[in-house]
Design a protein around this motif. Structure first.
Motif, mmCIF file in Angstrom:
data_model
loop_
_atom_site.group_PDB
_atom_site.id
_atom_site.type_symbol
_atom_site.label_atom_id
_atom_site.label_comp_id
_atom_site.label_asym_id
_atom_site.label_seq_id
_atom_site.Cartn_x
_atom_site.Cartn_y
_atom_site.Cartn_z
ATOM 1 N N LYS A 1 42.754 23.910 88.477
ATOM 2 C CA LYS A 1 43.834 24.422 87.652
ATOM 3 C C LYS A 1 44.991 24.915 88.513
ATOM 4 C CE LYS A 1 40.604 25.729 84.021
ATOM 5 N NZ LYS A 1 40.970 24.549 83.212
ATOM 6 N N ARG A 2 46.198 24.536 88.095
ATOM 7 C CA ARG A 2 47.426 24.968 88.773
ATOM 8 C C ARG A 2 47.326 24.726 90.288
ATOM 9 N NH1 ARG A 2 51.412 27.174 86.331
ATOM 10 N NH2 ARG A 2 52.145 28.300 88.173
ATOM 11 N N VAL A 3 47.114 23.447 90.614
ATOM 12 C CA VAL A 3 47.141 23.064 92.018
ATOM 13 C C VAL A 3 48.597 22.887 92.428
ATOM 14 C CG1 VAL A 3 46.455 21.359 93.724
ATOM 15 C CG2 VAL A 3 44.938 21.878 91.797
ATOM 16 N N LEU A 4 49.027 23.641 93.404
ATOM 17 C CA LEU A 4 50.376 23.504 93.946
ATOM 18 C C LEU A 4 50.328 22.493 95.078
ATOM 19 C CD1 LEU A 4 53.330 24.357 94.047
ATOM 20 C CD2 LEU A 4 52.639 26.232 95.583
ATOM 21 N N THR A 5 51.092 21.410 94.921
ATOM 22 C CA THR A 5 51.088 20.382 95.956
ATOM 23 C C THR A 5 52.128 20.700 97.038
ATOM 24 O OG1 THR A 5 52.739 18.988 94.867
ATOM 25 C CG2 THR A 5 50.449 18.693 94.201
ATOM 26 N N THR A 6 52.052 19.976 98.112
ATOM 27 C CA THR A 6 52.976 20.220 99.224
ATOM 28 C C THR A 6 54.392 19.787 98.895
ATOM 29 O OG1 THR A 6 52.272 18.124 100.190
ATOM 30 C CG2 THR A 6 51.182 20.144 100.976
ATOM 31 N N ASN A 7 54.582 19.053 97.791
ATOM 32 C CA ASN A 7 55.944 18.737 97.354
ATOM 33 C C ASN A 7 56.338 19.558 96.131
ATOM 34 O OD1 ASN A 7 54.276 17.432 95.583
ATOM 35 N ND2 ASN A 7 55.276 15.452 95.709
ATOM 36 N N SER A 8 55.703 20.730 96.020
ATOM 37 C CA SER A 8 56.099 21.754 95.046
ATOM 38 C C SER A 8 55.906 21.357 93.591
ATOM 39 C CB SER A 8 57.569 22.176 95.288
ATOM 40 O OG SER A 8 57.710 22.695 96.583
ATOM 41 N N ARG A 9 54.884 20.579 93.333
ATOM 42 C CA ARG A 9 54.542 20.249 91.958
ATOM 43 C C ARG A 9 53.223 20.929 91.601
ATOM 44 N NH1 ARG A 9 53.141 14.864 91.370
ATOM 45 N NH2 ARG A 9 53.364 15.102 89.121
ATOM 46 N N PHE A 10 53.058 21.205 90.316
ATOM 47 C CA PHE A 10 51.779 21.714 89.829
ATOM 48 C C PHE A 10 51.037 20.582 89.120
ATOM 49 C CE2 PHE A 10 51.567 26.127 90.771
ATOM 50 C CZ PHE A 10 52.862 26.604 90.798
ATOM 51 N N VAL A 11 49.795 20.394 89.486
ATOM 52 C CA VAL A 11 48.966 19.380 88.847
ATOM 53 C C VAL A 11 47.616 20.002 88.498
ATOM 54 C CG1 VAL A 11 50.089 17.432 89.984
ATOM 55 C CG2 VAL A 11 48.127 18.536 91.082
ATOM 56 N N GLU A 12 46.899 19.368 87.579
ATOM 57 C CA GLU A 12 45.574 19.848 87.179
ATOM 58 C C GLU A 12 44.628 18.656 87.077
ATOM 59 O OE1 GLU A 12 46.655 24.025 84.937
ATOM 60 O OE2 GLU A 12 45.717 22.424 83.765
ATOM 61 N N PRO A 13 44.163 18.180 88.220
ATOM 62 C CA PRO A 13 43.347 16.969 88.253
ATOM 63 C C PRO A 13 41.916 17.179 87.768
ATOM 64 C CG PRO A 13 43.494 17.888 90.431
ATOM 65 C CD PRO A 13 44.401 18.724 89.555
ATOM 66 N N TRP A 14 41.317 16.073 87.398
ATOM 67 C CA TRP A 14 39.907 16.028 87.010
ATOM 68 C C TRP A 14 39.166 15.061 87.929
ATOM 69 C CZ3 TRP A 14 37.549 18.723 82.962
ATOM 70 C CH2 TRP A 14 38.409 19.422 82.096
ATOM 71 N N GLY A 15 37.919 15.342 88.148
ATOM 72 C CA GLY A 15 37.071 14.393 88.854
ATOM 73 C C GLY A 15 36.580 13.318 87.904
ATOM 74 N N GLN A 16 35.843 12.370 88.465
ATOM 75 C CA GLN A 16 35.378 11.237 87.665
ATOM 76 C C GLN A 16 34.086 11.547 86.918
ATOM 77 O OE1 GLN A 16 34.738 11.657 90.834
ATOM 78 N NE2 GLN A 16 32.569 11.160 91.043
ATOM 79 N N ALA B 1 34.791 18.188 95.816
ATOM 80 C CA ALA B 1 35.731 18.313 96.921
ATOM 81 C C ALA B 1 37.111 17.877 96.470
ATOM 82 C CB ALA B 1 35.266 17.461 98.098
ATOM 83 N N ALA B 2 38.087 18.723 96.709
ATOM 84 C CA ALA B 2 39.476 18.401 96.405
ATOM 85 C C ALA B 2 40.169 17.943 97.684
ATOM 86 C CB ALA B 2 40.194 19.615 95.834
ATOM 87 N N SER B 3 40.976 16.900 97.567
ATOM 88 C CA SER B 3 41.694 16.390 98.735
ATOM 89 C C SER B 3 43.068 15.899 98.313
ATOM 90 C CB SER B 3 40.905 15.264 99.399
ATOM 91 O OG SER B 3 40.774 14.166 98.509
ATOM 92 N N GLY B 4 43.915 15.717 99.293
ATOM 93 C CA GLY B 4 45.261 15.225 99.023
ATOM 94 C C GLY B 4 46.316 16.222 99.445
ATOM 95 N N THR B 5 47.452 16.151 98.775
ATOM 96 C CA THR B 5 48.621 16.949 99.163
ATOM 97 C C THR B 5 48.549 18.345 98.544
ATOM 98 O OG1 THR B 5 49.835 16.001 97.314
ATOM 99 C CG2 THR B 5 50.084 14.933 99.456
ATOM 100 N N ILE B 6 47.546 19.116 98.978
ATOM 101 C CA ILE B 6 47.268 20.423 98.391
ATOM 102 C C ILE B 6 47.886 21.523 99.230
ATOM 103 C CG2 ILE B 6 45.448 22.060 97.761
ATOM 104 C CD1 ILE B 6 43.603 19.585 97.424
ATOM 105 N N PHE B 7 48.639 22.391 98.554
ATOM 106 C CA PHE B 7 49.106 23.612 99.215
ATOM 107 C C PHE B 7 48.194 24.773 98.836
ATOM 108 C CE2 PHE B 7 52.013 26.246 101.436
ATOM 109 C CZ PHE B 7 52.075 27.446 100.748
#
Length: 121
Positions: free
Chosen positions: A98-113, A23-29
């Motif tokens: 991959k290429r998660v666009l956040t609500t503040n217009s940043r691209f991130v590529e997070p990993w789970g634990q 499950a992905a959560s947070g400031t996701i666009f």
């Protein structure tokens, strides 16, 4: 911030099945592709399966015919159904976005634990 949380790992006998969830959560666009990787002891992390936002999938040769990746875009979740498990599938399984666009217009590529899958009799 974007976080990925995996669940569903555990101990299973050879030939058994497990279903992993992430499950992905947070400031996701929006999220482009989501994938599952695994890392066995003493080995490098390797791709298991990936799915795009429109449902296109790709699998490692070792996963083809046994594993199925799926995704619920409305919930920002990705799943990995693993059937006919083998001892060589034992590894820590990681979720990646991959290429998660956040609500503040940043691209991130997070990993789970990671979640441990052990296939053993």
């Amino acid at each position: 911030q974007v976080q990925l949380v995996e669940s569903g790992g555990g101990l299973v006998q050879p030939g058994g099945s497990l279903r992993l969830s992430c499950a992905a959560s947070g400031t996701i666009f929006s999220i482009n592709a989501m994938g599952w990787y695994r890392q066995a002891p003493g080995k490098e992390r390797e791709l298991v399966a990936v799915i795009t936002s429109v449902g296109s999938t790709d699998y490692a040769d070792s996963a083809k015919g046994r594993f199925t990746i799926s995704r619920d875009n409305t919930k920002n979740k990705v799943y990995l159904q693993m059937n006919s498990l083998r001892p060589e599938d034992t590894a820590v399984y990681y979720c990646n976005a991959k290429r998660v666009l956040t609500t503040n217009s940043r691209f991130v590529e997070p990993w789970g634990q990671g979640t441990l899958v052990t296939v053993s009799s």
